[in-house]
Design a protein around this motif. Structure first.
Motif, short mmCIF file in Angstrom:
data_model
loop_
_atom_site.label_atom_id
_atom_site.label_comp_id
_atom_site.label_asym_id
_atom_site.label_seq_id
_atom_site.Cartn_x
_atom_site.Cartn_y
_atom_site.Cartn_z
N CYS A 100 20.52 6.77 6.21
CA CYS A 100 19.23 7.37 6.60
C CYS A 100 19.00 8.69 5.87
O CYS A 100 17.87 9.00 5.48
CB CYS A 100 19.15 7.56 8.12
N SER A 101 20.06 9.44 5.68
CA SER A 101 19.92 10.70 4.97
C SER A 101 19.57 10.43 3.49
O SER A 101 18.69 11.07 2.91
CB SER A 101 21.24 11.45 5.17
N PHE A 102 20.20 9.43 2.90
CA PHE A 102 19.92 9.01 1.53
C PHE A 102 18.47 8.52 1.42
O PHE A 102 17.73 8.90 0.51
CB PHE A 102 20.90 7.87 1.19
N ALA A 103 18.05 7.73 2.40
CA ALA A 103 16.69 7.15 2.37
C ALA A 103 15.64 8.23 2.52
O ALA A 103 14.59 8.19 1.89
CB ALA A 103 16.55 6.10 3.48
N LYS A 104 15.92 9.23 3.36
CA LYS A 104 14.95 10.30 3.55
C LYS A 104 14.73 11.04 2.23
O LYS A 104 13.59 11.26 1.81
CB LYS A 104 15.41 11.25 4.66
N GLN A 105 15.82 11.40 1.59
CA GLN A 105 15.69 12.11 0.30
C GLN A 105 14.95 11.26 -0.72
O GLN A 105 14.09 11.74 -1.44
CB GLN A 105 17.07 12.44 -0.25
N TYR A 106 15.30 9.97 -0.75
CA TYR A 106 14.66 9.07 -1.71
C TYR A 106 13.16 8.96 -1.44
O TYR A 106 12.33 9.09 -2.34
CB TYR A 106 15.31 7.67 -1.65
N ALA A 107 12.81 8.75 -0.17
CA ALA A 107 11.41 8.49 0.19
C ALA A 107 10.52 9.70 -0.07
O ALA A 107 9.36 9.56 -0.46
CB ALA A 107 11.32 8.05 1.65
N LEU A 108 11.05 10.89 0.16
CA LEU A 108 10.24 12.08 -0.07
C LEU A 108 9.90 12.24 -1.54
O LEU A 108 8.84 12.72 -1.91
CB LEU A 108 10.98 13.33 0.43
N LYS A 109 10.80 11.79 -2.40
CA LYS A 109 10.61 11.94 -3.84
C LYS A 109 9.84 10.76 -4.45
O LYS A 109 9.00 10.95 -5.31
CB LYS A 109 11.99 11.99 -4.49
N ASN A 110 10.16 9.55 -3.93
CA ASN A 110 9.69 8.36 -4.66
C ASN A 110 8.80 7.40 -3.89
O ASN A 110 8.21 6.52 -4.49
CB ASN A 110 10.90 7.54 -5.12
N GLY A 111 8.78 7.47 -2.57
CA GLY A 111 8.02 6.47 -1.81
C GLY A 111 8.93 5.56 -1.02
O GLY A 111 10.11 5.89 -0.81
N PRO A 112 8.42 4.42 -0.57
CA PRO A 112 9.15 3.62 0.43
C PRO A 112 10.49 3.06 -0.03
O PRO A 112 10.73 2.88 -1.22
CB PRO A 112 8.18 2.48 0.74
N ILE A 113 11.32 2.77 0.95
CA ILE A 113 12.63 2.15 0.74
C ILE A 113 12.93 1.30 1.98
O ILE A 113 12.44 1.64 3.07
CB ILE A 113 13.72 3.23 0.47
N ILE A 114 13.69 0.25 1.80
CA ILE A 114 14.05 -0.62 2.95
C ILE A 114 15.53 -0.44 3.27
O ILE A 114 16.36 -0.41 2.36
CB ILE A 114 13.78 -2.11 2.61
N LEU A 115 15.84 -0.31 4.55
CA LEU A 115 17.24 -0.29 4.98
C LEU A 115 17.46 -1.51 5.86
O LEU A 115 16.77 -1.67 6.86
CB LEU A 115 17.55 0.97 5.81
N GLU A 116 18.41 -2.35 5.49
CA GLU A 116 18.74 -3.46 6.38
C GLU A 116 20.00 -3.08 7.15
O GLU A 116 21.05 -2.86 6.56
CB GLU A 116 19.00 -4.75 5.57
N MET A 117 19.86 -2.97 8.45
CA MET A 117 21.00 -2.62 9.31
C MET A 117 21.58 -3.92 9.87
O MET A 117 20.92 -4.60 10.67
CB MET A 117 20.54 -1.74 10.48
N MET A 123 0.83 -1.21 0.00
CA MET A 123 0.00 0.00 0.00
C MET A 123 0.86 1.26 0.00
O MET A 123 0.56 2.23 -0.69
CB MET A 123 -0.95 -0.02 1.20
N SER A 124 1.95 1.23 0.76
CA SER A 124 2.85 2.40 0.80
C SER A 124 3.45 2.66 -0.56
O SER A 124 3.62 3.81 -0.97
CB SER A 124 3.99 2.17 1.81
N ALA A 125 3.80 1.58 -1.27
CA ALA A 125 4.41 1.75 -2.60
C ALA A 125 3.36 2.27 -3.59
O ALA A 125 3.66 3.13 -4.42
CB ALA A 125 5.00 0.43 -3.07
N LEU A 126 2.14 1.76 -3.48
CA LEU A 126 1.08 2.25 -4.38
C LEU A 126 0.85 3.74 -4.18
O LEU A 126 0.58 4.48 -5.12
CB LEU A 126 -0.22 1.49 -4.11
N MET A 127 0.95 4.18 -2.92
CA MET A 127 0.65 5.59 -2.62
C MET A 127 1.91 6.45 -2.52
O MET A 127 1.83 7.60 -2.12
CB MET A 127 -0.15 5.66 -1.31
N ASP A 128 3.07 5.90 -2.84
CA ASP A 128 4.36 6.62 -2.74
C ASP A 128 4.53 7.28 -1.37
O ASP A 128 4.91 8.46 -1.27
CB ASP A 128 4.47 7.72 -3.82
#
Ligand SMILES: Cc1ncc(C[n+]2csc(CCOP(=O)(O)OP(=O)(O)O)c2C)c(N)n1
Ligand SMILES: [Mg+2]
Length: 394
Positions: free
Chosen positions: A271-288, A215-220
């Motif tokens: 996290c900084s990379f993921a934040k920028q990505y998510a604001l523009k494109n939608g969800p992303i997964i980070l495996e720590m 659902m998150s990916a559908l709604m970005d």
């Protein structure tokens, strides 16, 4: 059983091999000026359906000092919680975070308090990172009035809404759809903030995670799913529970990044990379890729399903605090004594907070029905026959 042992040994070897690659001498100073230091992460990031960010991370001496202090404080808090539990001053469930501190501090270094975080029950240090105090933490752990949930939540239910922290959840995986819901609110309000939903390698196998991700990916939605892979779900090693333990790839159509979760600077960069990505494109997964030193909870000694050598090996080669200590020494930012002094200060801060928390009273019995139903909503409680109103809740 033989298979179990050899697979376990193989898993331990893999954890340490990754550790060897992450050993401190591989960190080299690329450039340094009065204020900015550029450091290379322990290992490169690995991307799934995305080009990973650079290994070169910008930091400052102040940031490295704050990483050291914050992680030392978190470590001390968890060790003190262990003692308080053994002294029966903390009761019920209690899951400690020592070993995983770099995830909490690295994430905070990349975001603001307007970004939100939601996690599972291993929540004490995430709460501190969000601006929670030691007194609020220890009082909550001991079920006292000054706790962050007024002593009614305990270890698994720390919250700090004004700091963008939405708990503290005991049902494995359930915080992920909630986190995606917070991201939906953020998108709806157009406020350019993101939500980090943290979950474990065990939780990564939960069905609700995939429903929420779809659902998150559908709604970005600006949802960042952070799998804190400490390699065990209770006493079950990741390879026994997951057909594919490459958690950063488990979103299939959603991009992912694998990150050394024992390296606070790598966590910050991701996290900084993921934040920028998510604001523009939608969800992303980070495996720590991380590790917990304590057992799963206080009822688990933590040594029956993994070897002592595995634990000490990771402490020696990948410890997040030792990594930052070595950086501070290598860059002449602090000397051994100054760092030891910080550790002493932190120990005193923890002791003082515990003493204060012990003075805090237990919650009043009238609090029993508060924070359950909407206030003043007129909720009524009936007897079993449904005829007689027994109480009207506040
Ligand atoms: C739905 C559900 N199933 C089972 C449990 C019991 N349980 C609590 S923690 C846990 C393991 C989770 O492991 P992981 O997601 O790797 O997180 P970690 O504890 O390693 O941080 C289990 C099975 C639960 N709380 N909720
Ligand atoms: Mg786990």
């Amino acid at each position: 059983m033989a298979l179990l042992t050899s697979r376990n040994a193989a898993a331990g070897g893999k954890l340490l091999r990754c550790a060897a690659a992450a050993a401190i001498p591989t960190i080299r100073q690329l450039s340094s000026s009065a204020s900015t230091i550029t450091v290379e992460t322990s290992v490169p990031f690995t991307g799934h359906r995305i080009d990973p960010p650079s290994r070169s991370v910008e930091t400052t001496s102040e940031e490295l000092m704050s990483f050291f202090r914050d992680m030392a404080l978190m470590r001390r808090m968890e060790i003190a919680a262990d003692s308080l539990y053994k002294a029966k001053l903390i009761r019920g469930f209690c899951h400690l975070y020592d070993g995983q501190e770099a995830v909490a501090v690295g994430m905070e270094a990349a975001i603001t308090k307007k970004d939100c975080i939601i996690t599972a029950y291993r929540d004490h240090c995430i709460f501190l990172g969000r601006g929670g105090t030691l007194l609020e933490s220890f009082a909550e752990l001991m079920g006292r009035k000054d706790g962050c949930s007024r002593g009614k939540g305990g270890s698994m239910h720390f919250y700090k809404k004004e700091g963008g922290f939405y708990g503290g959840h005991g049902i494995v995986g359930a915080q992920v759809p909630l986190g995606c819901g917070i991201a939906l609110a953020q998108k709806y309000r157009n406020d350019e903030n993101v939500t980090f939903a943290l979950y474990g390698d065990g939780a990564a196998n939960q069905g609700q995670l995939f429903e929420a991700l779809n659902m998150s990916a559908l709604m970005d939605l600006p949802a960042i799913l952070v799998c804190e892979n400490n390699h065990y779900g209770m006493g079950t090693a990741e390879w026994r529970a997951a057909k594919s333990p490459s958690y950063y790839k488990r979103g299939d159509y959603v991009p992912g990044l694998k990150v050394d979760g024992m390296d606070a600077l790598a966590v910050k960069q991701a996290c900084s990379f993921a934040k920028q990505y998510a604001l523009k494109n939608g969800p992303i997964i980070l495996e720590m890729d991380t590790y917990r030193y304590h057992g799963h909870s206080m009822s688990d000694p933590g040594s029956t399903y993994r070897t002592r050598e595995e634990i000490t090996g990771i402490r020696q080669e990948r410890d997040p605090i030792e990594r930052v200590r070595k950086l501070l020494l290598a860059h002449d930012i602090a000397n051994e004594k100054e760092l030891k002094d910080i550790e002493k200060e932190v120990r005193k801060e923890v002791d003082d907070a515990i003493a204060k928390a012990k003075e805090s009273p237990m919650p009043d019995p009238s609090e029993l029905f508060t924070n359950i139903y909407v206030k003043g909503f007129g909720s009524e409680s009936f007897g079993a026959d449904r005829k007689e109103v027994r109480a009207t809740l506040p």
